[in-house]
Design a protein around this motif. Sequence first.
Motif, PDB file in Angstrom:
ATOM      1  N   CYS A 206      15.109 -12.554 -11.413  1.00 44.00           N
ATOM      2  CA  CYS A 206      14.734 -11.303 -10.758  1.00 44.00           C
ATOM      3  C   CYS A 206      14.462 -11.482  -9.261  1.00 44.00           C
ATOM      4  O   CYS A 206      14.103 -12.563  -8.800  1.00 44.00           O
ATOM      5  N   ASP A 207      14.635 -10.383  -8.517  1.00 45.31           N
ATOM      6  CA  ASP A 207      14.367 -10.363  -7.083  1.00 45.31           C
ATOM      7  C   ASP A 207      12.974  -9.823  -6.783  1.00 45.31           C
ATOM      8  O   ASP A 207      12.286 -10.315  -5.889  1.00 45.31           O
ATOM      9  N   LYS A 208      12.575  -8.798  -7.521  1.00 36.92           N
ATOM     10  CA  LYS A 208      11.273  -8.172  -7.328  1.00 36.92           C
ATOM     11  C   LYS A 208      10.618  -7.925  -8.690  1.00 36.92           C
ATOM     12  O   LYS A 208      11.279  -7.980  -9.726  1.00 36.92           O
ATOM     13  N   ILE A 209       9.334  -7.627  -8.632  1.00 36.90           N
ATOM     14  CA  ILE A 209       8.605  -7.320  -9.854  1.00 36.90           C
ATOM     15  C   ILE A 209       7.637  -6.174  -9.589  1.00 36.90           C
ATOM     16  O   ILE A 209       6.972  -6.146  -8.548  1.00 36.90           O
ATOM     17  N   SER A 210       7.600  -5.199 -10.494  1.00 40.66           N
ATOM     18  CA  SER A 210       6.591  -4.134 -10.470  1.00 40.66           C
ATOM     19  C   SER A 210       5.762  -4.250 -11.737  1.00 40.66           C
ATOM     20  O   SER A 210       6.299  -4.546 -12.810  1.00 40.66           O
ATOM     21  N   VAL A 211       4.463  -4.010 -11.611  1.00 37.67           N
ATOM     22  CA  VAL A 211       3.552  -4.197 -12.736  1.00 37.67           C
ATOM     23  C   VAL A 211       2.827  -2.889 -13.058  1.00 37.67           C
ATOM     24  O   VAL A 211       2.332  -2.203 -12.154  1.00 37.67           O
ATOM     25  N   LEU A 212       2.789  -2.556 -14.339  1.00 35.35           N
ATOM     26  CA  LEU A 212       2.001  -1.430 -14.845  1.00 35.35           C
ATOM     27  C   LEU A 212       0.828  -1.968 -15.651  1.00 35.35           C
ATOM     28  O   LEU A 212       0.942  -2.989 -16.327  1.00 35.35           O
ATOM     29  N   ARG A 213      -0.299  -1.263 -15.571  1.00 38.54           N
ATOM     30  CA  ARG A 213      -1.437  -1.593 -16.426  1.00 38.54           C
ATOM     31  C   ARG A 213      -2.111  -0.298 -16.852  1.00 38.54           C
ATOM     32  O   ARG A 213      -2.473   0.526 -16.024  1.00 38.54           O
ATOM     33  N   ASP A 214      -2.234  -0.133 -18.169  1.00 39.54           N
ATOM     34  CA  ASP A 214      -2.882   1.062 -18.734  1.00 39.54           C
ATOM     35  C   ASP A 214      -2.258   2.346 -18.210  1.00 39.54           C
ATOM     36  O   ASP A 214      -2.951   3.322 -17.897  1.00 39.54           O
ATOM     37  N   GLY A 215      -0.934   2.345 -18.075  1.00 39.74           N
ATOM     38  CA  GLY A 215      -0.223   3.551 -17.669  1.00 39.74           C
ATOM     39  C   GLY A 215      -0.231   3.834 -16.186  1.00 39.74           C
ATOM     40  O   GLY A 215       0.255   4.879 -15.748  1.00 39.74           O
ATOM     41  N   CYS A 216      -0.780   2.910 -15.383  1.00 38.52           N
ATOM     42  CA  CYS A 216      -0.854   3.102 -13.932  1.00 38.52           C
ATOM     43  C   CYS A 216      -0.065   2.017 -13.204  1.00 38.52           C
ATOM     44  O   CYS A 216       0.049   0.891 -13.693  1.00 38.52           O
ATOM     45  N   PHE A 217       0.459   2.370 -12.032  1.00 30.34           N
ATOM     46  CA  PHE A 217       1.186   1.419 -11.204  1.00 30.34           C
ATOM     47  C   PHE A 217       0.184   0.513 -10.496  1.00 30.34           C
ATOM     48  O   PHE A 217      -0.706   0.992  -9.792  1.00 30.34           O
ATOM     49  N   VAL A 218       0.337  -0.813 -10.670  1.00 32.44           N
ATOM     50  CA  VAL A 218      -0.583  -1.776 -10.061  1.00 32.44           C
ATOM     51  C   VAL A 218      -0.041  -2.283  -8.738  1.00 32.44           C
ATOM     52  O   VAL A 218      -0.776  -2.418  -7.754  1.00 32.44           O
ATOM     53  N   GLY A 219       1.253  -2.584  -8.691  1.00 24.74           N
ATOM     54  CA  GLY A 219       1.811  -3.084  -7.444  1.00 24.74           C
ATOM     55  C   GLY A 219       3.203  -3.646  -7.606  1.00 24.74           C
ATOM     56  O   GLY A 219       3.694  -3.828  -8.725  1.00 24.74           O
ATOM     57  N   GLU A 220       3.850  -3.910  -6.481  1.00 25.64           N
ATOM     58  CA  GLU A 220       5.186  -4.502  -6.442  1.00 25.64           C
ATOM     59  C   GLU A 220       5.123  -5.796  -5.633  1.00 25.64           C
ATOM     60  O   GLU A 220       4.400  -5.873  -4.627  1.00 25.64           O
ATOM     61  N   ARG A 221       5.844  -6.815  -6.067  1.00 27.64           N
ATOM     62  CA  ARG A 221       5.883  -8.089  -5.360  1.00 27.64           C
ATOM     63  C   ARG A 221       7.322  -8.602  -5.315  1.00 27.64           C
ATOM     64  O   ARG A 221       8.105  -8.360  -6.236  1.00 27.64           O
ATOM     65  N   GLU A 222       7.644  -9.319  -4.249  1.00 29.68           N
ATOM     66  CA  GLU A 222       8.879 -10.090  -4.229  1.00 29.68           C
ATOM     67  C   GLU A 222       8.651 -11.359  -5.044  1.00 29.68           C
ATOM     68  O   GLU A 222       7.612 -12.014  -4.912  1.00 29.68           O
ATOM     69  N   ILE A 223       9.613 -11.702  -5.877  1.00 31.31           N
ATOM     70  CA  ILE A 223       9.461 -12.867  -6.748  1.00 31.31           C
ATOM     71  C   ILE A 223       9.181 -14.134  -5.939  1.00 31.31           C
ATOM     72  O   ILE A 223       8.356 -14.967  -6.315  1.00 31.31           O
ATOM     73  N   ALA A 224       9.843 -14.269  -4.793  1.00 27.13           N
ATOM     74  CA  ALA A 224       9.672 -15.471  -3.981  1.00 27.13           C
ATOM     75  C   ALA A 224       8.280 -15.569  -3.372  1.00 27.13           C
ATOM     76  O   ALA A 224       7.877 -16.639  -2.892  1.00 27.13           O
ATOM     77  N   ARG A 225       7.518 -14.448  -3.394  1.00 24.42           N
ATOM     78  CA  ARG A 225       6.207 -14.438  -2.758  1.00 24.42           C
ATOM     79  C   ARG A 225       5.062 -14.285  -3.761  1.00 24.42           C
ATOM     80  O   ARG A 225       3.943 -13.919  -3.379  1.00 24.42           O
ATOM     81  N   THR A 226       5.332 -14.561  -5.017  1.00 22.50           N
ATOM     82  CA  THR A 226       4.268 -14.475  -6.023  1.00 22.50           C
ATOM     83  C   THR A 226       4.394 -15.657  -6.977  1.00 22.50           C
ATOM     84  O   THR A 226       5.271 -16.506  -6.830  1.00 22.50           O
ATOM     85  N   ASP A 227       3.503 -15.718  -7.955  1.00 23.24           N
ATOM     86  CA  ASP A 227       3.556 -16.809  -8.932  1.00 23.24           C
ATOM     87  C   ASP A 227       3.026 -16.306 -10.273  1.00 23.24           C
ATOM     88  O   ASP A 227       2.582 -15.153 -10.408  1.00 23.24           O
ATOM     89  N   PHE A 228       3.088 -17.180 -11.256  1.00 26.28           N
ATOM     90  CA  PHE A 228       2.707 -16.821 -12.627  1.00 26.28           C
ATOM     91  C   PHE A 228       1.280 -16.277 -12.688  1.00 26.28           C
ATOM     92  O   PHE A 228       1.020 -15.241 -13.291  1.00 26.28           O
ATOM     93  N   ASP A 229       0.344 -16.964 -12.052  1.00 25.67           N
ATOM     94  CA  ASP A 229      -1.063 -16.586 -12.159  1.00 25.67           C
ATOM     95  C   ASP A 229      -1.320 -15.204 -11.561  1.00 25.67           C
ATOM     96  O   ASP A 229      -2.075 -14.403 -12.127  1.00 25.67           O
ATOM     97  N   GLU A 230      -0.693 -14.905 -10.410  1.00 31.53           N
ATOM     98  CA  GLU A 230      -0.905 -13.587  -9.813  1.00 31.53           C
ATOM     99  C   GLU A 230      -0.335 -12.488 -10.690  1.00 31.53           C
ATOM    100  O   GLU A 230      -0.969 -11.436 -10.872  1.00 31.53           O
ATOM    101  N   VAL A 231       0.839 -12.711 -11.251  1.00 29.41           N
ATOM    102  CA  VAL A 231       1.456 -11.692 -12.109  1.00 29.41           C
ATOM    103  C   VAL A 231       0.583 -11.434 -13.338  1.00 29.41           C
ATOM    104  O   VAL A 231       0.369 -10.283 -13.738  1.00 29.41           O
ATOM    105  N   VAL A 232       0.040 -12.496 -13.922  1.00 29.60           N
ATOM    106  CA  VAL A 232      -0.826 -12.329 -15.092  1.00 29.60           C
ATOM    107  C   VAL A 232      -2.073 -11.533 -14.725  1.00 29.60           C
ATOM    108  O   VAL A 232      -2.494 -10.634 -15.463  1.00 29.60           O
TER     109      VAL A 232
END
Length: 502
Positions: A206-232
Motif C-alpha cells: 500500500c501507498d497510504k493508509i486511512s484508519v476508522l475507529r468506532d465509526g469515525c475517521f481517525v486519520g490518514e498516513r503515508e505508509i513510508a511515514r508510519t509504522d506498525f505501532d502507530e497504526v495499532v
Amino acid sequence: MQVTMRGISKAFGPVKVLQNVAFHLEGGEIHALMGENGAGKSTLMKILSGVHRADEGEILLDGKAVGLGDTAAAEAAGIAIIHQELNLIPQLSVMENLFLGREPSRFGVIDFAAMRRQARAQLAALGAEGIDPDAEAGSLSIGQQQMVEIAKALALKARVLIMDEPTAALTEREIDRLFGLMAQLKADGVAIVYVSHRMEEIFRVCDKISVLRDGCFVGEREIARTDFDEVVRMMVGREIGERYPRRDVAPGAVRLKVENLADEDMVSGIGFEVRAGEVLGIAGLMGSGRSDILKTLFGAKRRTAGRVELDGQALSVAAPGDAIAAGLGFVPEDRKSKGLVLGMSLRENATLVHLDRYARLGVVNAGDERRAVDGMIEQLRIRTRDAELDVKSLSGGNQQKVVFAKWLAHPPKVLLLDEPTRGVDVGGKAEIYHIINQLAAAGTAIVMVSSELPEVLALSNRILVLHEGRQAGIFDAAASNQEILMAAAAGGAVATESRKQA
C-alpha cells in the motif's frame, strides 16, 4: 479516477455505524483502509459500491458529485468490489458466476463456448488455471471461491477496485500472484482500496493508509511515514503489548496420537502426536489437505485408514457429535456455513455446542446461560449491543469470535483450529492468541491450520507441513523460518531431510 467521500454517516436502526467519515483516493494508488472489527470499514465501502446508501454526506468522482443508488450505478461508474463474505451462487458454474448478468451471446442465445474461453482467460490472469470453468461454484474450496470472486471483479475492468480481505483464504503463492496483478493495475491508473487485517500486506503493497475507529475517521498516513505501532494505536486507541504473546508452557503427556491417517479422497499417511499444552501448526499450499486432516479427525470427513488415540485410548469418530462427546472441539474455516447458525442469536450460537450444561431436567437455566455468554463477550471483546441480536448482524471478525467462544466455557481436550484468526483485526488476534495460550496452559492440545506463516511460526511448538496430501515433514518452529516451510510445502528437497524432523 479520483474518489472523495466526505461527511458520510450511516445508521442501522439506533446503531450509528459511520459518523461524518472522510476518505480520499487517487488513481494509481493502493490505499489501505483499516480499523477494528465493527469500525465501519465494510459499510463505508458498501456505500461506495452502491450496496448501501449513506444517510448523510456525498461522493465525488473526479470532482463531480454522483449518486450511487445501487450496485449497477456503481459498476457503470467504474467501481467494483470484492466482498469479504463470498457472494457466489453455489448452484451455478464458475463461468456463470463470472459473467452473471453480462453473459456473452450470439444470435440472442448465450454463447457458452465464448463464456468458457473468457472465463479461462480471466482465471489464467490470476494464476488459477486449475479451476474448471464448468465446475459448480459450491464445489470449490474457500480459497478457490475467493479467486473466482477476484476474477469476477477484474472482469468488470473497473477504474476503482475495492478489495475487502481478498487474501483471507489464499496461499502465499496466490497472494504473490495477486500482488503482482495489483501492481500492474496500479501502473495502469486503477485506484485500489485495500481492506485487510494483515499488517505485513499493508506495509508491503500500500501507498497510504486511512484508519476508522468506532465509526469515525481517525486519520490518514503515508505508509513510508508510519509504522506498525502507530497504526495499532490509531486503530484500537490503546497499546496491545506483544504482537505474538509468549507462551511458557512445558508440554505434558501425549494427548492426541495419529498414525497413518487417510481420508476418502485427499490425505494419506499422516502421523503425528500432540501433547497437552502443545500447539501443533499445520502449513501447506491451498489444496494440500490441511483442512482435510482436521475434518477427518472431527468426523466431518470419513476416515478410511489409520488409528487415532486420545489420552492413550483408541478414538472412533463417525460424526462430529462423537468427537464433541469425546472431548474434541473444532473452529472451522468457513464460519458462515459451518461455524454459525446465522438466523440464531449470538447467545444461542455461543452455547449451542454444550447446551446440556446449562440445563436441568431438560430446561435451560437462562441465568446461567446468560452469565456465561456475557463472560465470553467481555473476554473476546465481541462488539455487540445485545447478546440476543442475530449473529448475522455482526461484522465478520466478531462472528469469528463467536465461533471461537463456543469452546471457551468448557474447554475441550483437543481443539482443532482452521484459520482461527481469519478476518479478525489486530486487537482481536491478540485476544485470540491469548486465549490459545490460556487453553494450552490448562492442558488443551491444539492443532492449528493457518495460511499466515508468521502466525504459524510464532504460535506453534512444532509444524507439520503438507505437500499434495502427503506429509512433507514435522519441523521445530523455533529452528524454522518461512523459507524452510515454503520449500517443504512446494515439495522441495528440504522436506526429505530427516534431521528436520522434530
